[in-house]
Enzyme design. Structure first.
Site, PDB file in Angstrom:
ATOM      1  N   HIS A   1      12.762   7.395  -1.233  1.00  0.00           N
ATOM      2  CA  HIS A   1      12.206   6.215  -0.551  1.00  0.00           C
ATOM      3  C   HIS A   1      12.486   6.281   0.950  1.00  0.00           C
ATOM      4  O   HIS A   1      11.625   5.959   1.775  1.00  0.00           O
ATOM      5  CB  HIS A   1      12.846   4.934  -1.100  1.00  0.00           C
ATOM      6  CG  HIS A   1      12.591   4.665  -2.548  1.00  0.00           C
ATOM      7  ND1 HIS A   1      13.584   4.681  -3.495  1.00  0.00           N
ATOM      8  CD2 HIS A   1      11.452   4.355  -3.223  1.00  0.00           C
ATOM      9  CE1 HIS A   1      13.083   4.385  -4.676  1.00  0.00           C
ATOM     10  NE2 HIS A   1      11.782   4.182  -4.552  1.00  0.00           N
TER      11      HIS A   1
ATOM     12  N   HIS B   1      16.551   5.328  -2.987  1.00  0.00           N
ATOM     13  CA  HIS B   1      17.241   6.615  -2.879  1.00  0.00           C
ATOM     14  C   HIS B   1      16.619   7.381  -1.702  1.00  0.00           C
ATOM     15  O   HIS B   1      15.724   6.852  -1.013  1.00  0.00           O
ATOM     16  CB  HIS B   1      17.125   7.394  -4.198  1.00  0.00           C
ATOM     17  CG  HIS B   1      15.732   7.473  -4.733  1.00  0.00           C
ATOM     18  ND1 HIS B   1      14.730   8.173  -4.113  1.00  0.00           N
ATOM     19  CD2 HIS B   1      15.155   6.898  -5.829  1.00  0.00           C
ATOM     20  CE1 HIS B   1      13.611   8.062  -4.795  1.00  0.00           C
ATOM     21  NE2 HIS B   1      13.821   7.278  -5.841  1.00  0.00           N
TER      22      HIS B   1
HETATM   23  P1  AMP Z   1       8.987   3.403  -6.738  1.00  0.00           P
HETATM   24  O1  AMP Z   1      10.082   2.563  -6.155  1.00  0.00           O
HETATM   25  O2  AMP Z   1       9.450   4.333  -7.801  1.00  0.00           O
HETATM   26  O3  AMP Z   1       7.781   2.583  -7.133  1.00  0.00           O
HETATM   27  O4  AMP Z   1       8.503   4.356  -5.564  1.00  0.00           O
HETATM   28  C1  AMP Z   1       8.083   3.839  -4.320  1.00  0.00           C
HETATM   29  C2  AMP Z   1       7.486   4.956  -3.513  1.00  0.00           C
HETATM   30  O5  AMP Z   1       8.465   5.981  -3.322  1.00  0.00           O
HETATM   31  C3  AMP Z   1       6.285   5.631  -4.204  1.00  0.00           C
HETATM   32  O6  AMP Z   1       5.311   5.940  -3.230  1.00  0.00           O
HETATM   33  C4  AMP Z   1       6.900   6.871  -4.785  1.00  0.00           C
HETATM   34  O7  AMP Z   1       5.979   7.927  -4.978  1.00  0.00           O
HETATM   35  C5  AMP Z   1       7.917   7.221  -3.711  1.00  0.00           C
HETATM   36  N1  AMP Z   1       8.965   8.095  -4.262  1.00  0.00           N
HETATM   37  C6  AMP Z   1       9.689   7.882  -5.376  1.00  0.00           C
HETATM   38  N2  AMP Z   1      10.512   8.926  -5.604  1.00  0.00           N
HETATM   39  C7  AMP Z   1      10.282   9.821  -4.614  1.00  0.00           C
HETATM   40  C8  AMP Z   1      10.808  11.117  -4.294  1.00  0.00           C
HETATM   41  N3  AMP Z   1      11.733  11.703  -5.044  1.00  0.00           N
HETATM   42  N4  AMP Z   1      10.329  11.739  -3.199  1.00  0.00           N
HETATM   43  C9  AMP Z   1       9.376  11.166  -2.422  1.00  0.00           C
HETATM   44  N5  AMP Z   1       8.841   9.949  -2.673  1.00  0.00           N
HETATM   45  C10 AMP Z   1       9.284   9.283  -3.756  1.00  0.00           C
END
Ligand code: AMP
Length: 285
Positions: A36, A33
């Site tokens: 990311h 999204h």
């Molecule tokens: P995930 O795919 O949920 O493991 O997240 C991958 C990376 O994206 C991690 O460093 C998360 O902290 C970051 N991330 C997830 N959601 C957000 C968001 N809404 N804003 C900024 N970074 C995000």
């Protein structure tokens, strides 16, 4: 955009690039999204090569049902990464990442950072996160690692882990939380919410903003009790507020108004029937 499914081939390719080329790395679990993509953009601004990994890491799921229902949208993810100008994607199989059984034997002394909050509610989660990011940083010798502040505790823990690994010199770059227009922090898990849950989920950030706006108005235990009450009323579908707390953003210790920390955060985790969501707000930094 180059797509690798075998990590050894990615490492060889990176080794063939110019020694001068800086590498930014964005590890994800996919179902991408705008949150990311903001990490990808930050990395692209600062590096010659941006590598994004998409890997739903089984060792960080303490609940097998959560792993099963985790959203997976690889086709859409690749289209988004291509449009964002990401140079390299790693899409490995579980067997590729954990080919060496010794990797699962690794354990990390995180000096207590992994104990409270997410750690208390998701036993073993942060050991799994460290295991996979350590392995990924062996595959991708990144100069900079882009992490979202949405997972604040994870960001502190990975910074701690890297500081303890002399062979890894990667710098952690924290990136601000990206939100939906109504304030809900973007998350892959938002897709699991029912329309009613999604509607009520806006109360999470509203509650954090309310705490921030009233931080000087009353004792913090009273403030937090009122905030919980507000959240319950505004979002009755929330089955549990796992935590709603004011913490020191450097140590994650509960914060007290007698000795306010330099970096003050309000953090929360809530359970809806369809998904567990986390969020935080920086009140003072
Ligand atoms: P995930 O795919 O949920 O493991 O997240 C991958 C990376 O994206 C991690 O460093 C998360 O902290 C970051 N991330 C997830 N959601 C957000 C968001 N809404 N804003 C900024 N970074 C995000």
């Amino acid at each position: 955009m180059k797509i690798f499914t075998r990590s050894s081939l990615l490492t060889s390719w990176l080794n063939q690039q110019s020694k001068e080329a800086s590498i930014g790395f964005v590890p994800t679990m996919g179902a991408l999204h705008r949150g990311h993509l903001s990490l990808i953009n930050a990395s692209r601004k600062e590096n010659d090569i941006t590598v994004c990994s998409i890997f739903v890491n089984p060792t960080q799921f303490n609940d097998p049902a959560d792993l099963d229902k985790y959203p997976r949208t690889p086709t859409e993810d690749l289209a988004l990464l291509r449009a964002a100008g990401c140079e390299v994607v790693l899409l490995p199989a579980v067997e590729d990442i954990y080919s060496d059984p010794a990797i699962k034997e690794r354990s990390y002394d995180l000096q207590g950072l992994d104990q409270p909050w997410e750690g208390a509610h998701r036993p073993g989660h942060f050991q799994g996160v460290c295991m996979v990011v350590h392995r990924l940083l062996e595959i991708v010798p990144a100069h900079s690692l882009y992490l979202g502040q949405k997972d604040w505790q994870q960001m502190l823990i990975l910074r701690k882990m890297i500081s303890q690994l002399p062979e890894i010199t990667t710098k952690v770059v924290p990136c601000p939380i990206v939100r939906e227009e109504d304030g809900l922090a973007m998350s892959s898990r938002n897709a699991l919410l029912t329309p009613q849950e999604r509607h009520q989920s806006i109360a999470i950030y509203q509650t954090l903003q309310w705490i921030s706006a009233h931080i000087h108005d009353k004792p913090w235990d009273v403030l937090l009790a009122e905030a919980r009450e507000r959240l319950h009323v505004a979002a009755p579908l929330i089955s549990a507020i796992e935590y709603l707390a004011l913490v020191n953003g450097d140590t994650l210790a509960p914060a007290s108004e007698k000795q306010p920390p330099a970096c003050l955060l309000a953090i929360t985790a809530v359970q809806f029937p369809s998904a567990r969501l986390i969020d935080n707000i920086i009140i003072k930094d």
